[in-house]
Write a protein that holds these residues in place. Structure first.
Motif, short mmCIF file in Angstrom:
data_model
loop_
_atom_site.label_atom_id
_atom_site.label_comp_id
_atom_site.label_asym_id
_atom_site.label_seq_id
_atom_site.Cartn_x
_atom_site.Cartn_y
_atom_site.Cartn_z
N LEU A 164 0.85 -1.18 0.00
CA LEU A 164 0.00 0.00 0.00
C LEU A 164 0.89 1.23 0.00
O LEU A 164 1.72 1.40 0.89
CB LEU A 164 -0.89 0.01 1.24
N ASN A 165 0.73 2.05 -1.02
CA ASN A 165 1.51 3.28 -1.14
C ASN A 165 0.71 4.46 -0.63
O ASN A 165 -0.51 4.50 -0.78
CB ASN A 165 1.93 3.50 -2.59
N PHE A 166 1.42 5.39 -0.03
CA PHE A 166 0.78 6.59 0.50
C PHE A 166 1.24 7.80 -0.28
O PHE A 166 2.35 7.82 -0.76
CB PHE A 166 1.12 6.74 1.99
N PRO A 167 0.41 8.81 -0.44
CA PRO A 167 -0.89 8.88 0.22
C PRO A 167 -1.92 7.98 -0.45
O PRO A 167 -1.86 7.69 -1.64
CB PRO A 167 -1.28 10.35 0.05
N LEU A 193 -10.05 12.69 1.28
CA LEU A 193 -9.21 13.02 2.42
C LEU A 193 -7.92 12.22 2.27
O LEU A 193 -7.94 10.99 2.37
CB LEU A 193 -9.93 12.65 3.72
N PRO A 194 -6.79 12.89 1.98
CA PRO A 194 -5.54 12.14 1.82
C PRO A 194 -5.04 11.63 3.17
O PRO A 194 -5.10 12.33 4.17
CB PRO A 194 -4.57 13.16 1.22
N ILE A 195 -4.59 10.40 3.17
CA ILE A 195 -3.98 9.79 4.35
C ILE A 195 -2.52 9.54 3.98
O ILE A 195 -2.23 8.84 3.02
CB ILE A 195 -4.67 8.45 4.70
N LEU A 210 -1.66 -4.32 11.41
CA LEU A 210 -0.55 -4.28 10.45
C LEU A 210 -0.12 -2.85 10.16
O LEU A 210 1.07 -2.56 10.07
CB LEU A 210 -0.96 -4.96 9.14
N LEU A 211 -1.10 -1.98 10.02
CA LEU A 211 -0.78 -0.58 9.75
C LEU A 211 -0.04 0.06 10.92
O LEU A 211 0.87 0.86 10.73
CB LEU A 211 -2.06 0.21 9.46
N ARG A 212 -0.43 -0.29 12.15
CA ARG A 212 0.21 0.30 13.32
C ARG A 212 1.69 -0.07 13.42
O ARG A 212 2.48 0.68 13.95
CB ARG A 212 -0.52 -0.12 14.60
N ARG A 213 2.07 -1.24 12.92
CA ARG A 213 3.47 -1.65 13.02
C ARG A 213 4.21 -1.66 11.67
O ARG A 213 5.34 -2.12 11.58
CB ARG A 213 3.57 -3.00 13.71
N ALA A 214 3.60 -1.09 10.65
CA ALA A 214 4.19 -1.09 9.31
C ALA A 214 5.40 -0.15 9.25
O ALA A 214 5.35 0.96 9.75
CB ALA A 214 3.17 -0.65 8.27
N GLY A 219 -1.58 6.99 10.32
CA GLY A 219 -2.75 7.84 10.13
C GLY A 219 -3.97 7.04 9.71
O GLY A 219 -5.08 7.26 10.20
N LEU A 220 -3.78 6.08 8.81
CA LEU A 220 -4.89 5.23 8.37
C LEU A 220 -5.37 4.35 9.53
O LEU A 220 -6.57 4.20 9.75
CB LEU A 220 -4.49 4.39 7.16
N ALA A 221 -4.42 3.78 10.28
CA ALA A 221 -4.80 2.96 11.44
C ALA A 221 -5.60 3.78 12.44
O ALA A 221 -6.59 3.29 13.00
CB ALA A 221 -3.54 2.39 12.10
#
Length: 128
Positions: free
Chosen positions: A19-22, A72-74, A115-119, A79-81
């Motif tokens: 998953l690429n941000f934003p 809304l850009p993340i 997963l997002l919290r520890r990515a 931030g997504l988590a």
């Protein structure tokens, strides 16, 4: 960005997903706060879009709806988590990535948020 064995046999996400941000969540001016879709099996999923063109297509496809939608850009996995942990509309159990694409991907929120919290975060920005 991260890979995992997400719901083997029960999810459209492959074992490894980047998953690429934003990325973008569609913000709504109604009680749901975010764009939510119903999946074929009846689950509710929050929409996450990974490409600005898909954002524009998603908004165009819903021009007739009464709510005012805006992207809304993340910018980070954290931030997504945070949004998934704190602001998820009631009844939403899944995330659907790019529902208007040729290959939408779904995953359970309770599998994705940890997963997002520890990515790890990687940046393509270089300082000289």
């Amino acid at each position: 960005m991260y890979g995992t064995d997400l719901e083997k046999g029960h999810s459209q996400m492959p074992p490894h997903f980047e998953l690429n941000f934003p990325c973008f969540i569609v913000r709504r001016d109604d009680a749901s706060r975010f764009a939510v879709v119903q999946l074929p099996a009846g689950e509710q999923a929050i929409v996450i879009l990974t490409d600005p063109q898909l954002v524009q297509m998603f908004l165009f496809e819903r021009w007739h709806e009464r709510s005012h939608d805006r992207p809304l850009p993340i910018n980070t996995p954290t931030g997504l988590a945070r949004i998934l942990d704190r602001h998820l509309p009631p009844g939403v159990t899944h995330v659907i990535f790019d529902p208007n694409s040729a290959r939408p991907r779904k995953v359970r929120v309770d599998k994705l948020a940890p997963l997002l919290r520890r990515a790890p975060v990687y940046s393509d920005t270089y300082d000289f």
